[in-house]
Write an enzyme that holds these catalytic residues in place. Structure first.
Site, PDB file in Angstrom:
ATOM      1  N   THR A 125       0.854  -1.184   0.000  1.00 13.28           N
ATOM      2  CA  THR A 125       0.000   0.000   0.000  1.00 13.28           C
ATOM      3  C   THR A 125       0.889   1.232   0.000  1.00 13.28           C
ATOM      4  OG1 THR A 125      -1.427   1.432   1.336  1.00 13.28           O
ATOM      5  CG2 THR A 125      -0.323  -0.302   2.530  1.00 13.28           C
ATOM      6  N   ILE A 126       0.531   2.193  -0.834  1.00 14.58           N
ATOM      7  CA  ILE A 126       1.307   3.443  -0.812  1.00 14.58           C
ATOM      8  C   ILE A 126       1.079   4.167   0.504  1.00 14.58           C
ATOM      9  CG2 ILE A 126       1.306   3.747  -3.317  1.00 14.58           C
ATOM     10  CD1 ILE A 126      -0.768   6.049  -2.819  1.00 14.58           C
ATOM     11  N   ASP A 127      -0.030   3.840   1.188  1.00 13.45           N
ATOM     12  CA  ASP A 127      -0.378   4.573   2.422  1.00 13.45           C
ATOM     13  C   ASP A 127       0.512   4.195   3.606  1.00 13.45           C
ATOM     14  OD1 ASP A 127      -2.393   5.564   0.889  1.00 13.45           O
ATOM     15  OD2 ASP A 127      -4.012   4.496   1.888  1.00 13.45           O
ATOM     16  N   ARG A 171      -6.203   7.754   3.448  1.00 14.15           N
ATOM     17  CA  ARG A 171      -7.601   7.693   3.892  1.00 14.15           C
ATOM     18  C   ARG A 171      -7.694   7.798   5.417  1.00 14.15           C
ATOM     19  NH1 ARG A 171     -11.623   4.874   0.857  1.00 14.15           N
ATOM     20  NH2 ARG A 171     -10.160   3.700  -0.390  1.00 14.15           N
TER      21      ARG A 171
HETATM   22  O1  F6P Z   1      -5.437   2.517  -0.269  1.00 10.71           O
HETATM   23  C1  F6P Z   1      -4.623   3.209  -1.102  1.00 10.71           C
HETATM   24  C2  F6P Z   1      -5.309   4.399  -1.675  1.00 10.71           C
HETATM   25  O2  F6P Z   1      -4.359   4.981  -2.495  1.00 10.71           O
HETATM   26  C3  F6P Z   1      -5.897   5.405  -0.681  1.00 10.71           C
HETATM   27  O3  F6P Z   1      -4.978   6.323  -0.167  1.00 10.71           O
HETATM   28  C4  F6P Z   1      -6.964   6.077  -1.507  1.00 10.71           C
HETATM   29  O4  F6P Z   1      -8.000   6.587  -0.694  1.00 10.71           O
HETATM   30  C5  F6P Z   1      -7.456   4.951  -2.339  1.00 10.71           C
HETATM   31  O5  F6P Z   1      -6.397   4.037  -2.497  1.00 10.71           O
HETATM   32  C6  F6P Z   1      -7.983   5.395  -3.672  1.00 10.71           C
HETATM   33  O6  F6P Z   1      -8.443   4.274  -4.330  1.00 10.71           O
HETATM   34  P1  F6P Z   1      -9.070   4.230  -5.789  1.00 10.71           P
HETATM   35  O7  F6P Z   1      -7.936   4.207  -6.721  1.00 10.71           O
HETATM   36  O8  F6P Z   1      -9.822   2.967  -5.844  1.00 10.71           O
HETATM   37  O9  F6P Z   1      -9.916   5.452  -5.942  1.00 10.71           O
END
Ligand code: F6P
Length: 341
Positions: A125-127, A171
């Protein structure tokens, strides 16, 4: 031995480096065969797969995204989903799975292991918000991209005496905001872990203007003003119950303009943070995770996730890996406060 590989959830730089390491070691050291399941858990649910041999992983080390594609499919939201997966694995003679994903993908991996299917997890996860590992690959790349954006915003903000708000991903955890904000010399960093006072932000912004510098405010998409609510792009939920966040950057820029009388604009960095080639750090971490995931499969050690502890790659139970999110501790945030205003 035939091993299935899949990537689930939001994509992340370094996924292909994991796939390459898994296939290289699995084939060259163990003589295994691999099956690539497409689109996350949708692959093992529907049988959508592709062969995954040495030739398929040539030249993918530096490539962003995932050659296996991804989705946020939740087999536990599909009637008979687990039985369908069992049947697909039996039909395709797959003995074990390596699932590369974040909290949702690994949550499914844990439940499947409880249901008797052999899965080894690889965190992504980038988070950087998975509790059981010090770092996830993709984070370093995302921080580098966000930092470069902040560097560029400084010069244009100063030329125009503007406040610029940059909204980054995150998030529930503000790691990208914290690290890119620190690296980029932001005037204010706002994270989901700590509700912020708009009055205080305005004060920091004004202090910054007084010093003849243009303020740069880094805000994580999940950050909340005191007493306020998350800003949603849409109330629609995905299969894991997540809504799409977005909008805090523009909202805050408008508040700053109104309260300071100074021009303020927002930049939403969005998926730029997730695209493109991984940094060297992420390539190495992803590669080491892939190699160790193969070792776990070779040992028959299922229900585990590979994780970084210090400089070592270790195995942790998937139950531990998905138990809690790793959020920014208050003291880490307070370190950064020295630079605000
Ligand atoms: O979980 C990684 C993430 O990059 C979150 O930071 C972000 O809210 C979400 O994915 C966005 O996801 P998607 O590409 O499905 O809109």
């Amino acid at each position: 031995m035939r091993v299935g590989v899949l990537t689930g959830g939001g994509d992340c730089p370094g996924l292909n480096a994991v796939i390459r390491a898994v296939v290289r070691k699995g084939v060259e050291v163990h003589g295994w065969e691999f099956v690539g399941f497409r689109n996350g858990w949708q692959g093992p649910l529907t049988g959508d797969s592709r062969p995954l041999g040495l030739a398929d992983v040539e030249d993918i080390l530096t490539r962003g995204g995932t050659i296996l594609r991804s989705s946020r499919t939740n087999p536990y939201k599909v009637d008979g989903g687990v039985d369908q997966i069992r049947k697909v694995l039996a039909d395709q003679e797959v003995d074990a799975l390596i699932a590369i994903g974040g909290e949702d993908t690994l949550g499914v991996a844990k439940r499947l292991t409880d249901d008797g299917i052999g899965v080894v997890g690889v965190p992504k996860t980038i988070d950087n918000d998975l509790g059981a590992t010090d770092y996830t690959f993709g984070f370093d790349t995302a921080v580098s991209i966000a930092t470069e954006a902040i560097d560029r915003l400084h010069t244009t903000a100063e030329s125009h005496h503007r406040a610029l708000v940059i909204e980054v991903m995150g998030r529930h955890a503000g790691w990208i905001a914290l690290h890119s904000g620190l690296a980029g010399g932001a005037s204010v960093i706002l994270v989901p872990e700590r509700q912020f006072s708009v009055d205080q932000v305005v004060q920091w912004v004004e202090q910054r203007f007084e010093k003849e510098y243009a303020p740069i405010i880094v805000v994580a998409e999940g950050a909340l003003p005191e007493g306020g609510e998350e800003k949603l792009l849409t109330g629609e939920k995905d299969a894991f119950g997540h809504v799409r966040l977005g909008g805090i950057g523009n909202w805050l820029a408008d508040e700053i303009s109104e309260r300071t009388g100074k021009e303020s604009r927002a930049v939403v960095l969005g998926h730029v943070q997730r695209g493109g080639t991984p940094t060297a750090y992420d390539r190495v971490l992803a590669t080491r995770f892939g190699l160790q995931a193969v070792d776990a499969v070779a040992d028959g050690d299922f229900g585990v996730m590979v994780a970084l502890k210090g400089t070592d790659i270790v195995r942790v139970k998937l139950s531990e890996a998905t138990a809690e999110l790793k959020t920014v501790p208050l003291e880490r945030y307070q370190e950064a406060e020295v630079f605000f205003g």
